[in-house]
Design a protein around this motif. Structure first.
Motif, mmCIF file in Angstrom:
data_model
loop_
_atom_site.group_PDB
_atom_site.id
_atom_site.type_symbol
_atom_site.label_atom_id
_atom_site.label_comp_id
_atom_site.label_asym_id
_atom_site.label_seq_id
_atom_site.Cartn_x
_atom_site.Cartn_y
_atom_site.Cartn_z
ATOM 1 N N ARG A 1 13.745 7.045 -6.783
ATOM 2 C CA ARG A 1 13.954 7.296 -5.534
ATOM 3 C C ARG A 1 13.154 6.221 -4.434
ATOM 4 N N ILE A 2 12.249 5.809 -5.311
ATOM 5 C CA ILE A 2 11.299 4.479 -4.639
ATOM 6 C C ILE A 2 12.206 3.250 -4.719
ATOM 7 N N ILE A 3 12.639 3.047 -5.746
ATOM 8 C CA ILE A 3 13.381 1.754 -6.094
ATOM 9 C C ILE A 3 15.145 1.761 -5.736
ATOM 10 N N ASN A 4 15.567 2.640 -5.330
ATOM 11 C CA ASN A 4 16.997 2.666 -4.985
ATOM 12 C C ASN A 4 17.502 2.109 -3.830
ATOM 13 N N THR A 5 18.643 2.425 -3.421
ATOM 14 C CA THR A 5 19.012 1.727 -2.112
ATOM 15 C C THR A 5 19.090 2.695 -1.047
ATOM 16 N N THR B 1 0.921 -1.215 -0.122
ATOM 17 C CA THR B 1 0.032 -0.207 0.014
ATOM 18 C C THR B 1 0.965 1.300 -0.078
ATOM 19 N N ASN B 2 0.540 2.074 -0.927
ATOM 20 C CA ASN B 2 1.190 3.418 -1.058
ATOM 21 C C ASN B 2 2.583 3.324 -1.522
ATOM 22 N N TYR B 3 3.029 2.220 -1.983
ATOM 23 C CA TYR B 3 4.525 2.135 -2.473
ATOM 24 C C TYR B 3 4.842 3.041 -3.526
ATOM 25 N N TYR B 4 3.720 3.545 -4.363
ATOM 26 C CA TYR B 4 4.051 4.355 -5.561
ATOM 27 C C TYR B 4 3.154 5.697 -5.221
ATOM 28 N N GLU C 1 8.775 3.280 2.240
ATOM 29 C CA GLU C 1 9.915 3.099 1.583
ATOM 30 C C GLU C 1 10.699 1.928 1.799
ATOM 31 N N TYR C 2 10.867 1.059 0.823
ATOM 32 C CA TYR C 2 11.763 -0.278 0.840
ATOM 33 C C TYR C 2 13.002 0.212 0.266
#
Length: 614
Positions: A43-47, A24-27, A55-56
């Motif tokens: 920014r969402i998918i980086n380290t 939920t709310n990942y994007y 944020e993961y």
């Protein structure tokens, strides 16, 4: 990847797509367009900890960890179901048996001399581009298991559209390869114009997969990619990233081969079981055009022409038409039956099923592109169903549509004489009785459900090769109702099981062979339940309003039975679903404005309607 049974967009209304397990709310912070949206996704998918509300972090597991991931999560559960073999896009044959298969771990390279020796890890963006640096080298989103020899054949060449008159010869491998992938000069025309160097072209089934991996890579590593301009596909920038020719190729492939269930599953497995980040362009394919083709598409497709209705049976009519054209590309066709939108397909041919004998039906077709632009209506084509044993046989099957002749035993699926999907397990397709027949060993035959019940059942059998006489079980709705005997080798016999008399929706299964004998089946049929009333034969009808809808969508059904209601976006993603009875409502407030497909399924009947959300 589209998967066999036909392509995902054709399957869009057949329920092949499922909801990706996106947190939920990942994007939730991905709200822009162009380079702004690309940066938001980066920014969402980086380290890095970018301070996002949800944020993961991409966690690099290392290159060697991919061996275990591939062995567990890159198995072929989509073409050779439950085969426990590796799904390799460079050797997979979507239309039939693979030229060779690989077992997890035991067939991992190793040394190779020719195709089929072993599999290894293919970097879709070659390691040489980023000097084998991490985390690029070990990023699961850009690593695929592929035949070692074909991987070496592809080398570090870019992807493109091969000119068949300029194939590359290389010792120890045929070109095209055994599944049709090929290496040669780029054709330098059409959407691939602008480059004439050597390129590698996968088969159509996996071109969208390759494109979405590139879009992921350009987004995940946008802070580094400008340093890798020595690769022909890249242009040395961090925003567009791709050379114009290769961007056009990738956009075309993304469009022509929509997201598949395999991609969705792999994306989830990478996120939940490996490195904790996702490919945004699998979760939200529309991001591709929002970033790289942000000009809105307002041009409608041309009108489909030359619609012909032909080959009527008691229950089916074939439709064929000339394709529409579009500035970007036609995504699917709506098929209207007597003025009602009932079916959707990505092809220019379709078999309409679930019809009534001795009835005239009229059809028109409308083309739709990915932006939701629709064409005008095609010409109208009418045809009358036949009346062979009308009111008697509820189902007949001659097995003429089974897959191409093959002497191996495998799971076989096909569309029956009356429509619907048949499945035979542990079955071969090269034996005959009166004509083509399906031959089963230790497996089963499952027919599509019918709504007319069952009175009596008839089938013809012949034991082929060796063995001894025996029986199969006939089950209706998983209940044993009789046995089907077969005799000595090459003896043809017909079995009729009378007085079954089960009403309502029925599904038959033939299984339980004794002695592993190989038995061919042909000319199968069963009669309807004798007391079936006219009302029970009425087709599913649904009143849907309002359309366009703002919030609550109301649905009223002609038959008060348990009914599955599903809403898909135009790219095939299941957005909402609900089970209703005679009436029901669906709250569409969570849907964005745009066009959707409403699919209503009751028993073995399905209707599809276009839905506009305001």
């Amino acid at each position: 990847m589209k998967m066999k049974f036909t392509h995902l967009l054709a399957a869009l209304l057949l329920g092949m797509a499922s909801v990706a397990q996106i947190p939920t709310n990942y994007y939730s912070t991905a709200t822009g367009t162009g380079f702004t949206l690309k940066t938001q996704l980066h920014r969402i998918i980086n380290t890095e900890n970018d301070g996002l509300p949800v944020e993961y972090f991409h966690t690099d597991q290392g290159y060697d960890a991919m061996d275990g991931f591939i062995a567990n999560y890159d198995l072929d559960m989509y073409y050779e179901v439950n085969s426990n073999t590796i799904l390799d896009p460079y050797s997979e044959n979507p239309a039939g048996s693979d030229p060779y298969t690989f077992s997890p771990v035991t067939d991992e390279c190793g040394n190779y001399n020719s195709e089929g020796d072993c599999y290894n890890k293919e970097h879709v963006i070659p390691q040489s581009v980023f000097n084998q640096a991490t985390p690029m080298r070990s990023d699961a989103h850009e690593l695929l298991p592929t035949d070692g020899r074909v991987n070496g054949f592809r080398g570090s060449y870019p992807f493109g559209v091969v000119d068949d008159s300029n194939l590359i010869n290389q010792s120890g491998i045929s070109n095209p390869t055994q599944n049709g992938s090929k290496l040669g000069a780029n054709i330098n025309s059409g959407y691939a114009a602008g480059y004439s160097g050597i390129v590698f072209e996968p088969i159509d089934e996996f071109k969208g997969d390759i494109a979405r991996i590139h879009f992921y890579f350009a987004t995940r590593y946008q802070d580094l990619v400008a340093n890798w301009g020595n690769y022909a596909m890249f242009n040395g920038t961090s925003d567009v990233v791709f050379d114009e020719t290769f961007l056009n190729i990738l956009l075309e492939w993304h469009q022509m081969d929509p997201v598949s269930q395999k991609e969705i599953d792999r994306n989830n497995n990478i996120f939940y079981h490996h490195q904790s980040n996702r490919n945004p362009f699998i979760d939200n394919p529309e991001y591709v055009n929002l970033i790289w083709n942000s000009e809105p598409d307002t041009e409608a497709p041309s009108t489909p022409t030359n619609l012909i209705a032909s080959n009527p049976t008691n229950f089916t009519i074939d439709l064929n038409w000339t394709a529409a054209t579009d500035n970007v590309g036609v995504t699917f066709y709506d098929i209207y039956q007597d003025g009602v939108n009932r079916f959707t397909t990505a092809n220019t041919n379709f078999t309409v099923t679930g019809l009534t004998p001795s009835t005239t039906y009229c059809f028109t077709v409308v083309a739709t592109d990915a932006a939701g632009n629709t064409s005008g209506f095609s010409n109208e084509a009418c045809e009358t169903t036949t009346n062979t044993d009308a009111g008697n046989n509820c189902l007949t099957e001659t097995f003429q549509n089974i897959p191409a002749n093959s002497g191996s035993y495998d799971t076989r699926t096909w569309t029956g004489d009356n429509g619907g999907t048949w499945t035979a397990t542990d079955a071969r397709t090269d034996q005959t009785i009166s004509n083509r027949a399906i031959t089963v060993r230790n497996g089963s035959i499952t027919a599509p459900s019918t709504s007319g019940g069952i009175g009596s059942f008839t089938v013809t059998t012949k034991r082929v090769f060796g063995g001894s006489p025996g029986t199969f079980n006939l089950k209706v709705n998983n209940t044993l109702v009789g046995t089907i005997a077969y005799g000595d080798q090459d003896v043809v016999q017909t079995t009729t099981i009378s007085n079954i008399n089960i009403e309502g929706t029925v599904s038959i299964t033939i299984d339980g062979n004794t002695g592993s004998n190989r038995v061919a089946f042909d000319d199968l049929s069963y009669t309807c339940y004798a007391n079936l009333s006219t009302a029970e034969l009425n087709k599913l009808e649904a009143n849907v309003y309002p359309n366009p809808v703002k919030n609550l969508l109301h649905i009223t059904l002609s038959k008060p039975e348990e009914t599955q209601v599903e809403i898909y976006n135009v790219l095939g993603k299941n957005m909402l679903q609900k089970t209703i009875q005679a009436t029901g409502t669906i709250n569409t407030q969570s849907l964005s404005s745009g066009m959707y497909i409403l699919r209503i399924t009751q028993g073995n009947q399905t209707i599809s309607k276009k839905l506009i959300k305001h």
